[in-house]
Structures are given as C-alpha cells and as structure tokens.
Design a protein around this motif. Structure first.
Motif, short mmCIF file in Angstrom:
data_model
loop_
_atom_site.label_atom_id
_atom_site.label_comp_id
_atom_site.label_asym_id
_atom_site.label_seq_id
_atom_site.Cartn_x
_atom_site.Cartn_y
_atom_site.Cartn_z
N LEU A 32 -17.51 -29.42 -56.54
CA LEU A 32 -16.54 -30.28 -55.85
C LEU A 32 -15.61 -29.44 -54.98
O LEU A 32 -15.36 -29.78 -53.82
CB LEU A 32 -15.74 -31.09 -56.87
N LEU A 33 -15.12 -28.34 -55.53
CA LEU A 33 -14.23 -27.47 -54.76
C LEU A 33 -14.95 -26.88 -53.55
O LEU A 33 -14.36 -26.75 -52.47
CB LEU A 33 -13.69 -26.36 -55.65
N TYR A 34 -16.22 -26.52 -53.73
CA TYR A 34 -16.98 -25.96 -52.61
C TYR A 34 -17.23 -27.01 -51.52
O TYR A 34 -17.16 -26.70 -50.33
CB TYR A 34 -18.34 -25.44 -53.10
N TRP A 35 -17.55 -28.23 -51.94
CA TRP A 35 -18.01 -29.23 -50.99
C TRP A 35 -16.89 -30.01 -50.32
O TRP A 35 -16.97 -30.33 -49.13
CB TRP A 35 -18.95 -30.23 -51.68
N GLN A 36 -15.85 -30.32 -51.03
CA GLN A 36 -14.82 -31.22 -50.51
C GLN A 36 -14.11 -30.62 -49.30
O GLN A 36 -13.98 -29.41 -49.16
CB GLN A 36 -13.81 -31.57 -51.62
N LEU A 37 -13.62 -31.51 -48.45
CA LEU A 37 -12.80 -31.11 -47.31
C LEU A 37 -11.40 -31.70 -47.38
O LEU A 37 -10.46 -31.11 -46.87
CB LEU A 37 -13.47 -31.58 -46.01
N THR A 38 -11.27 -32.86 -47.99
CA THR A 38 -10.01 -33.60 -47.91
C THR A 38 -9.40 -33.94 -49.26
O THR A 38 -8.31 -34.52 -49.32
CB THR A 38 -10.23 -34.91 -47.12
N CYS A 39 -10.07 -33.60 -50.35
CA CYS A 39 -9.60 -33.95 -51.69
C CYS A 39 -8.32 -33.20 -52.05
O CYS A 39 -8.23 -31.99 -51.86
CB CYS A 39 -10.69 -33.65 -52.71
N GLU A 40 -7.34 -33.92 -52.55
CA GLU A 40 -6.07 -33.34 -52.99
C GLU A 40 -5.88 -33.44 -54.50
O GLU A 40 -5.16 -32.64 -55.09
CB GLU A 40 -4.89 -34.05 -52.30
N SER A 41 -6.52 -34.41 -55.12
CA SER A 41 -6.34 -34.65 -56.55
C SER A 41 -7.67 -34.45 -57.28
O SER A 41 -8.63 -35.20 -57.06
CB SER A 41 -5.82 -36.06 -56.80
#
Length: 221
Positions: free
Chosen positions: A186-195
């Motif tokens: 998730l950390l590698y793939w996401q671009l906009t996630c804050e939570s």
C-alpha cells in the motif's frame, strides 16, 4: 454495520508492480502532482494516477449491487461522496430508472470531464463539510475516497456521511491492510492516501464517529 465485499473483484483485476512504482519515478513528486486532482491524476501518465480514466461500463454491476442491497427505487435520492467523473452515478440511473443522483468531488477537472448525463448533478466540495441537510439521502456512499483525508478531516467526513443519510443506508470503501506485506505494498503503490489503518482500526474509528452504515476494504496483496 457489516462488511460488504462489493469492490474486491474490481480491485483484483489490476496487476501491479509495487517495486517498479517506487524505483522508476520520483514518488514524492508523483504524489505532489496527483494531489492536485487535475489532468495528470485522471488522464495523464500512470505514475501520477489512473493513467486515463474513461467510461467503460465497469461500474454497472456495483450499481446493481447497491440498488439491490439497499432496496433503491425510483424517486430515492443517492449521494456519492468523492464521485470523480460520475461513472457510478450514471450507472445507478441505469440500474434504477427515476432515481435522483447527486455527486460531490474536490476535483474541478473531474467535473468538467464527467459523464455528460450526470455532469450537472455533480458539485464541487469537500467531504468534511457536506452542503446538505440532515437525513437528505436514501443512500450515501463513498468509494475509495476517505483514506485520502488526514485524520481530523476524516473524522469530520465520516460524521457528515452519517448526518446526511437516512438510517443505516450508507456504504464506505477505503484502502486498508491486514499484514505487513499489504502495508508495504500500500505504501509503495498509493499516491494520495493519508490515513493508513487496519480493518480493526477502521471499525474502531467508525464506532467513534457514530457511523451506522456498512463498509468494504481493498487490499494490496
């Protein structure tokens, strides 16, 4: 409140190279660009977001599931918080003729390039302050949007969804993780996630906010 596995089949269709995502591009710069929610995020190169988000009819099955599960009928009002280009809103009008749909999104680009049939039903705004009266909608849903908010705004948004919807007819889907592998992906793939929360933490947060609706998660396996 219950988990409804409505989104996993959509999410699992996409093949992802997680390491490539962080090795081939400046991830911090890609995130900065993505969070402007403009052309690059929706229709630009893949490293900035969707890589081209165009109507292809994929959301009709989800619209039918929502309509069946929540017993939607002509004359009901439905709100999509974070509706993007309004493709799911349009599919709901096909699944339930005579339904009234309303969308809210932060992206002016998404509204300008929305499905023409529902473009006028989309308004610009933020999930933390929904411009609607209490109990205004027969169904309120948010599909892969709320994880993009920092915790204070997330708290407000969940409470707002609870406020404007009637009864328990509410549905939220967010990104989550169940183990260290999924968290790293998730950390590698996401671009906009804050939570970034586990399903258990999300359930706790929903309880704290008084949320009475249903939920779903997508995982990066």
């Amino acid at each position: 409140m219950a988990r409804l596995d409505f989104l996993s089949e959509y999410h699992n269709r996409t093949q992802r190279n997680y390491l490539q995502r962080v090795m081939e591009h400046d991830k911090a710069e890609c995130t900065r660009v993505a969070r402007q929610w403009g052309y690059e995020y929706w229709d630009g190169p893949r490293q900035f977001g969707y890589g081209g988000y165009h109507y292809d009819g994929r959301w009709l099955k989800l619209a039918q599931r929502l309509a069946s599960h929540y017993g939607l009928k002509a004359g009901d009002r439905v709100l999509d918080v974070g509706c993007g280009k309004g493709f799911l809103l349009y599919e709901l009008t096909q699944a339930v003729p005579g339904i009234e749909v309303v969308g809210l999104d932060i992206s002016s680009y998404a509204k300008q390039h929305a499905k023409a049939e529902v473009q006028q039903a989309i308004m610009l705004g933020h999930a933390k302050a929904l411009p609607f009266a209490d109990n205004s909608f027969d169904l309120v849903f948010s599909n892969t949007t709320l994880h993009n908010l920092p915790l204070p705004e997330l708290d407000q948004a969940i409470r707002e969804i609870e406020r404007v919807g009637k009864g328990a007819a509410k549905f939220i889907c967010v990104e989550s993780y169940r183990n260290d592998r999924e968290k790293v992906n998730l950390l590698y793939w996401q671009l906009t996630c804050e939570s970034f929360f586990t399903p258990e933490a999300w359930a706790w947060l929903y309880q704290q906010c008084g949320y009475q609706g249903d939920w779903d998660f997508i995982f990066f396996e």
